[in-house]
Design a protein around this motif. Structure first.
Motif, PDB file in Angstrom:
ATOM      1  N   ASP A 101       0.658  -1.204   0.072  1.00  0.00           N
ATOM      2  CA  ASP A 101       0.038   0.028  -0.140  1.00  0.00           C
ATOM      3  C   ASP A 101       0.887   1.276   0.043  1.00  0.00           C
ATOM      4  O   ASP A 101       0.336   2.379  -0.203  1.00  0.00           O
ATOM      5  CB  ASP A 101      -0.807   0.014   1.285  1.00  0.00           C
ATOM      6  CG  ASP A 101      -0.291  -0.082   2.522  1.00  0.00           C
ATOM      7  OD1 ASP A 101       1.013  -0.614   2.466  1.00  0.00           O
ATOM      8  OD2 ASP A 101      -0.661   0.201   3.789  1.00  0.00           O
ATOM      9  N   LEU A 102       2.191   1.163   0.189  1.00  0.00           N
ATOM     10  CA  LEU A 102       3.047   2.377   0.190  1.00  0.00           C
ATOM     11  C   LEU A 102       3.675   2.516  -1.351  1.00  0.00           C
ATOM     12  O   LEU A 102       3.912   1.681  -2.227  1.00  0.00           O
ATOM     13  CB  LEU A 102       4.187   2.052   0.957  1.00  0.00           C
ATOM     14  CG  LEU A 102       5.374   3.152   1.137  1.00  0.00           C
ATOM     15  CD1 LEU A 102       4.575   4.328   1.829  1.00  0.00           C
ATOM     16  CD2 LEU A 102       6.585   2.818   2.031  1.00  0.00           C
ATOM     17  N   LEU A 103       3.241   3.737  -1.766  1.00  0.00           N
ATOM     18  CA  LEU A 103       3.613   4.300  -3.134  1.00  0.00           C
ATOM     19  C   LEU A 103       5.143   4.307  -3.310  1.00  0.00           C
ATOM     20  O   LEU A 103       5.949   4.454  -2.443  1.00  0.00           O
ATOM     21  CB  LEU A 103       3.325   5.762  -3.183  1.00  0.00           C
ATOM     22  CG  LEU A 103       1.452   6.213  -3.257  1.00  0.00           C
ATOM     23  CD1 LEU A 103       1.480   7.472  -3.158  1.00  0.00           C
ATOM     24  CD2 LEU A 103       0.871   5.355  -4.301  1.00  0.00           C
ATOM     25  N   PRO A 104       5.560   3.889  -4.593  1.00  0.00           N
ATOM     26  CA  PRO A 104       7.060   3.512  -4.891  1.00  0.00           C
ATOM     27  C   PRO A 104       7.563   4.922  -5.188  1.00  0.00           C
ATOM     28  O   PRO A 104       8.875   4.756  -5.334  1.00  0.00           O
ATOM     29  CB  PRO A 104       6.978   2.903  -5.925  1.00  0.00           C
ATOM     30  CG  PRO A 104       5.683   3.154  -6.864  1.00  0.00           C
ATOM     31  CD  PRO A 104       4.626   3.456  -5.662  1.00  0.00           C
ATOM     32  N   TYR A 105       7.013   6.175  -4.972  1.00  0.00           N
ATOM     33  CA  TYR A 105       7.529   7.256  -5.040  1.00  0.00           C
ATOM     34  C   TYR A 105       7.401   8.377  -4.112  1.00  0.00           C
ATOM     35  O   TYR A 105       6.396   8.001  -3.176  1.00  0.00           O
ATOM     36  CB  TYR A 105       7.179   7.940  -6.399  1.00  0.00           C
ATOM     37  CG  TYR A 105       5.489   8.122  -6.571  1.00  0.00           C
ATOM     38  CD1 TYR A 105       4.849   8.920  -6.172  1.00  0.00           C
ATOM     39  CD2 TYR A 105       5.044   6.830  -7.530  1.00  0.00           C
ATOM     40  CE1 TYR A 105       3.498   8.595  -6.277  1.00  0.00           C
ATOM     41  CE2 TYR A 105       3.646   6.860  -7.527  1.00  0.00           C
ATOM     42  CZ  TYR A 105       3.002   7.861  -7.016  1.00  0.00           C
ATOM     43  OH  TYR A 105       1.709   7.773  -7.276  1.00  0.00           O
ATOM     44  N   VAL A 106       8.160   9.257  -3.860  1.00  0.00           N
ATOM     45  CA  VAL A 106       7.944  10.073  -2.732  1.00  0.00           C
ATOM     46  C   VAL A 106       7.865  11.784  -3.009  1.00  0.00           C
ATOM     47  O   VAL A 106       8.784  11.964  -4.115  1.00  0.00           O
ATOM     48  CB  VAL A 106       8.865   9.981  -1.638  1.00  0.00           C
ATOM     49  CG1 VAL A 106      10.139  10.201  -1.870  1.00  0.00           C
ATOM     50  CG2 VAL A 106       8.561  11.024  -0.311  1.00  0.00           C
ATOM     51  N   ALA A 107       7.192  12.533  -2.774  1.00  0.00           N
ATOM     52  CA  ALA A 107       7.187  14.158  -3.253  1.00  0.00           C
ATOM     53  C   ALA A 107       8.422  14.582  -2.678  1.00  0.00           C
ATOM     54  O   ALA A 107       8.904  14.404  -1.872  1.00  0.00           O
ATOM     55  CB  ALA A 107       6.067  14.866  -2.702  1.00  0.00           C
TER      56      ALA A 107
END
Length: 515
Positions: free
Chosen positions: A317-323
């Motif tokens: 559920d954790l997105l593979p990218y980060v802002a």
């Protein structure tokens, strides 16, 4: 006893070893004296035996080989300086002496010329006296009977105004006294004359205008020179000398002022150089500190991205990218964001331009558009490696992106080793051998350098042909080496040869150390 008798027959002097402190006491000759013998630095010398029981006499008498050896050592200790050595010491002193003499001679010559000019400055008055006997047809003429009185006034004017002009140069506050009004010429009449003041003023004005070589000028109220003769003379005209004569005290004052200004200019120039030098050092140090801060920030960003990437593999559920803004908020406290904003932007630009493991994307997060970072580096394969050397661990991706620079024989490999730790000579040899083994299947390497001072773990190579360079670039770009992703980049030959001049004429192949 027999050896002592043999020594006395041969006339040889005993050979003595001096102690270190005694040898220092014997080195009394100054090295800077060109007329004396240079100090001898040899260990052995002949002379009076040293006192004390710790040194014993050694005779030169013995077998033939020992005598020859000791005689050579003694001759070395007594060697005098050659002519070349004396010249090397004396030539610099000669040059300094000649230069000092020339400088003193120029100074004395200039001073003598200045003093010679400090005379009365009165020239002999030869010119057109405007006598009526020679200018009978002109209204502008001076009667012959009044010419001597007029000339005496002009001579007095020339002498006094020349001195006043010199004083005006020495003392700028007296500049207004360098000229006088035309109606004041009567004060320079030294003999009894029947000429009226009005006529005297007119005659003096005429004769000065008619003879410009007498270095006197008649000026109007605006400061311009009057060059035409007029019958009516205005009382507002003024007389000035254009040949200032300086007294001895004036010359000394001007020279003192010149020397004082020269010293201040030299001091000011030295101070400017010192300030500029330390300003450059401060700027260079500040720039270096900023670069270190940027790379430290880049390392922290990479660490956050790698940690987020590994967490996303375990948590679906954790997105593979980060802002990008979220990473900034995690690394920089709110109180320091304004002060470190420029460092943050430089680190972001560096990652966007130089790090191929991070991709910049635009994504929608919680209904808001963000610029994000995505970590695209995959883990290196652990066992199945097509290369024979265990240091090479395959390719990170199948397709190789086109090079950013035109292909050439020279290239740079980045991220070959960790620059934050010490790189030993053995590590350098191991990196070179691994690269040479890898490139043997594609072409010949004629030059290779491991830059252990590089911040990015760079290795520079030059291939023999263009086809070999293309094949090596395709094989190495995007490969894994000791768990590190290697990136290759072509370098222009002229720049490569400027960095490494020995590579310009390199044609022989470089082989691994174990072959």
């Amino acid at each position: 006893m027999h050896q002592e008798r043999a020594r006395r027959r041969s006339g040889a002097k005993p050979f003595v070893l001096y102690s270190s402190d005694e040898d220092e006491r014997h080195n009394y000759i100054s090295e800077n004296n060109c007329n004396s013998r240079p100090r001898r630095n040899s260990t052995f010398r002949q002379g009076t035996p040293a006192s004390g029981s710790e040194y014993r006499r050694k005779s030169l008498v013995g077998n033939k080989s020992s005598n020859n050896f000791l005689n050579r050592q003694a001759s070395v200790g007594k060697r005098r300086a050659t002519a070349e050595e004396f010249d090397a010491l004396c030539i610099p002193k000669t040059i300094i002496t000649i230069a000092s003499g020339l400088a003193a001679g120029v100074f004395i010559a200039v001073l003598v010329v200045s003093l010679l000019q400090a005379g009365d400055g009165v020239a002999r008055l030869h010119g057109d006296y405007l006598l009526c006997s020679k200018h009978a047809t002109s209204r502008i003429c001076i009667p012959d009977n009044d010419s001597n009185a007029v000339l005496n006034v002009v001579i007095a004017l020339q002498k006094n105004l020349s001195i006043e002009a010199g004083l005006a140069e020495c003392y700028p506050l007296k500049k207004n006294q360098a000229n006088i009004s035309i109606d004041s010429v009567k004060q320079f009449v030294s003999t009894q004359t029947k000429i009226s003041d009005r006529l005297l003023m007119k005659y003096v004005t005429w004769i000065i205008i008619a003879n410009p070589l007498w270095n006197l000028r008649v000026q109007n109220t605006s400061g311009g020179d009057v060059s035409t003769l007029q019958y009516v003379v205005d009382k507002s005209l003024r007389i000035k000398s254009i040949q200032p004569v300086k007294t001895l005290s004036c010359v000394a004052r001007l020279w003192a002022h010149y020397l004082w200004c020269s010293i201040w200019h030299i001091v000011l120039g030295v101070m400017i150089l010192i300030v500029g030098y330390y300003s450059y050092l401060w700027y260079a140090d500040k720039k270096h500190q900023q670069q270190l801060a940027v790379f430290i920030m880049v390392d922290k960003i990479i660490e956050v991205l790698m940690s987020h990437y590994k967490s996303s593999l375990n948590k679906k559920d954790l997105l593979p990218y980060v802002a990008i803004s979220h990473v900034r908020d995690m690394l920089i406290p709110p109180s320091e964001r304004v002060r470190r904003d420029h460092i943050w932007h430089k680190a972001v630009d560096w990652i966007a331009k130089s790090d191929t493991r991070v991709r910049v994307e635009s994504r929608m997060i919680a209904g808001e558009q963000f610029t994000v970072w995505r970590w695209i580096q995959s883990d290196p394969p652990a066992t199945d490696c097509p290369d024979k050397d265990e240091k090479w661990q395959g390719k990170a991706f199948d397709a190789v992106s086109p090079p950013s620079c035109p292909p050439s024989l020279c290239m740079r490999l980045k991220n070959m080793f960790d620059s934050t730790i010490h790189v030993s000579p053995g590590d350098i040899t191991a990196i070179q051998d691994a690269l040479l083994h890898k490139c043997m299947n594609y072409g010949r390497v004629v030059h290779i350098i491991v830059d252990k001072r590089s911040l990015f773990g760079c290795v520079y190579m030059k291939l023999d042909t263009m086809s070999s360079a293309l094949a090596v670039y395709k094989a190495l770009h995007g490969s894994w080496f000791n768990g590190r992703l290697i990136t290759a980049k072509y370098i222009a030959p002229e720049r490569y040869h400027k960095w490494f001049p020995a590579a310009e004429n390199a044609i022989r192949s470089v082989y691994p150390s174990d072959t």
